[in-house]
Design a protein around this motif. Sequence first.
Motif, short mmCIF file in Angstrom:
data_model
loop_
_atom_site.label_atom_id
_atom_site.label_comp_id
_atom_site.label_asym_id
_atom_site.label_seq_id
_atom_site.Cartn_x
_atom_site.Cartn_y
_atom_site.Cartn_z
N GLY A 39 44.59 4.92 12.93
CA GLY A 39 43.33 5.06 13.66
C GLY A 39 43.11 6.48 14.16
N LYS A 40 41.85 6.89 14.15
CA LYS A 40 41.50 8.25 14.61
C LYS A 40 41.54 8.37 16.13
CE LYS A 40 38.73 9.39 10.62
NZ LYS A 40 37.43 9.80 10.10
N ILE A 41 41.36 7.25 16.82
CA ILE A 41 41.43 7.23 18.28
C ILE A 41 42.80 6.68 18.66
CG2 ILE A 41 40.46 6.28 20.41
CD1 ILE A 41 37.81 5.91 18.83
N VAL A 42 43.62 7.50 19.31
CA VAL A 42 44.97 7.08 19.70
C VAL A 42 45.02 6.96 21.22
CG1 VAL A 42 47.43 7.63 19.62
CG2 VAL A 42 45.95 8.26 17.70
N ILE A 43 45.40 5.77 21.68
CA ILE A 43 45.50 5.51 23.12
C ILE A 43 46.94 5.16 23.43
CG2 ILE A 43 44.76 4.00 25.01
CD1 ILE A 43 42.16 3.52 23.37
N HIS A 44 47.52 5.84 24.41
CA HIS A 44 48.86 5.52 24.89
C HIS A 44 48.68 4.67 26.14
CE1 HIS A 44 51.13 8.45 22.38
NE2 HIS A 44 49.91 8.97 22.29
N GLU A 45 49.11 3.44 26.06
CA GLU A 45 48.96 2.51 27.18
C GLU A 45 50.30 2.36 27.89
OE1 GLU A 45 47.69 -2.09 28.15
OE2 GLU A 45 47.86 -1.46 26.08
N PHE A 46 50.37 2.83 29.13
CA PHE A 46 51.56 2.69 29.96
C PHE A 46 51.35 1.44 30.81
CE2 PHE A 46 51.33 7.05 28.76
CZ PHE A 46 52.64 7.49 28.66
N SER A 47 52.26 0.47 30.70
CA SER A 47 51.99 -0.82 31.32
C SER A 47 53.26 -1.49 31.81
CB SER A 47 51.29 -1.71 30.29
OG SER A 47 50.83 -2.89 30.89
N MET A 61 41.71 -2.82 26.51
CA MET A 61 42.16 -2.30 25.21
C MET A 61 41.72 -3.24 24.09
SD MET A 61 43.58 0.59 25.70
CE MET A 61 42.44 0.83 27.05
N ASN A 62 41.79 -4.54 24.31
CA ASN A 62 41.31 -5.50 23.30
C ASN A 62 39.82 -5.33 23.05
OD1 ASN A 62 43.82 -6.67 22.86
ND2 ASN A 62 43.53 -8.22 24.42
N THR A 63 39.06 -5.07 24.11
CA THR A 63 37.63 -4.85 23.97
C THR A 63 37.35 -3.58 23.18
OG1 THR A 63 37.19 -5.99 26.05
CG2 THR A 63 35.46 -4.53 25.25
N VAL A 64 38.09 -2.53 23.48
CA VAL A 64 37.92 -1.26 22.76
C VAL A 64 38.21 -1.46 21.27
CG1 VAL A 64 38.86 1.07 22.46
CG2 VAL A 64 38.38 0.21 24.75
N MET A 65 39.31 -2.15 20.95
CA MET A 65 39.64 -2.38 19.54
C MET A 65 38.58 -3.24 18.84
SD MET A 65 43.78 -2.66 19.15
CE MET A 65 43.90 -4.23 19.99
N ALA A 66 38.05 -4.23 19.55
CA ALA A 66 37.03 -5.09 18.95
C ALA A 66 35.73 -4.33 18.71
CB ALA A 66 36.77 -6.30 19.85
N ARG A 67 35.39 -3.43 19.59
CA ARG A 67 34.13 -2.67 19.45
C ARG A 67 34.25 -1.52 18.45
NH1 ARG A 67 31.79 -2.35 25.62
NH2 ARG A 67 31.43 -4.58 25.82
N HIS A 68 35.47 -1.11 18.16
CA HIS A 68 35.70 0.01 17.24
C HIS A 68 36.75 -0.39 16.21
CE1 HIS A 68 33.40 2.47 20.04
NE2 HIS A 68 34.13 1.95 21.01
N PRO A 69 36.44 -1.42 15.40
CA PRO A 69 37.45 -1.92 14.46
C PRO A 69 37.89 -0.85 13.46
CG PRO A 69 35.28 -2.83 13.95
CD PRO A 69 35.15 -2.08 15.25
N GLY A 70 39.20 -0.76 13.30
CA GLY A 70 39.77 0.19 12.35
C GLY A 70 39.89 1.61 12.85
#
Length: 104
Positions: A39-47, A61-70
């Motif tokens: 993916g061109k958008i890389v998010i580091h999630e500290f959790s 994060m699930n919403t972001v992935m659903a709105r920007h698939p792939g």
Amino acid sequence: MDQLRRDGLVRDAIESTLAQTPKAIAEPSSGLVFGNPNGKIVIHEFSDMQCPHCKLGAQIMNTVMARHPGLVKIIYRAYPLDMSCNTKVEHALHPYACDAARVV
């Protein structure tokens, strides 16, 4: 919290995040990756697995992935909020977070 308010909070959080200047963070040699590994958008999630705010972050994060698939690659990084394994935390906050982080 009603769905309309939650949707508004998610939308506001996404818009706020996307408006920020990207930060360069080195990728770990191992870890959990969600979404498109290229993916061109890389998010580091500290959790923290016990953190209710982190749960909301996972929903975002699930919403972001659903709105920007792939387009999105999320690299999950365990960040337990407990002093028994995290020297940055000054008290015992989530007693099972360190064990959960070891499993990941």
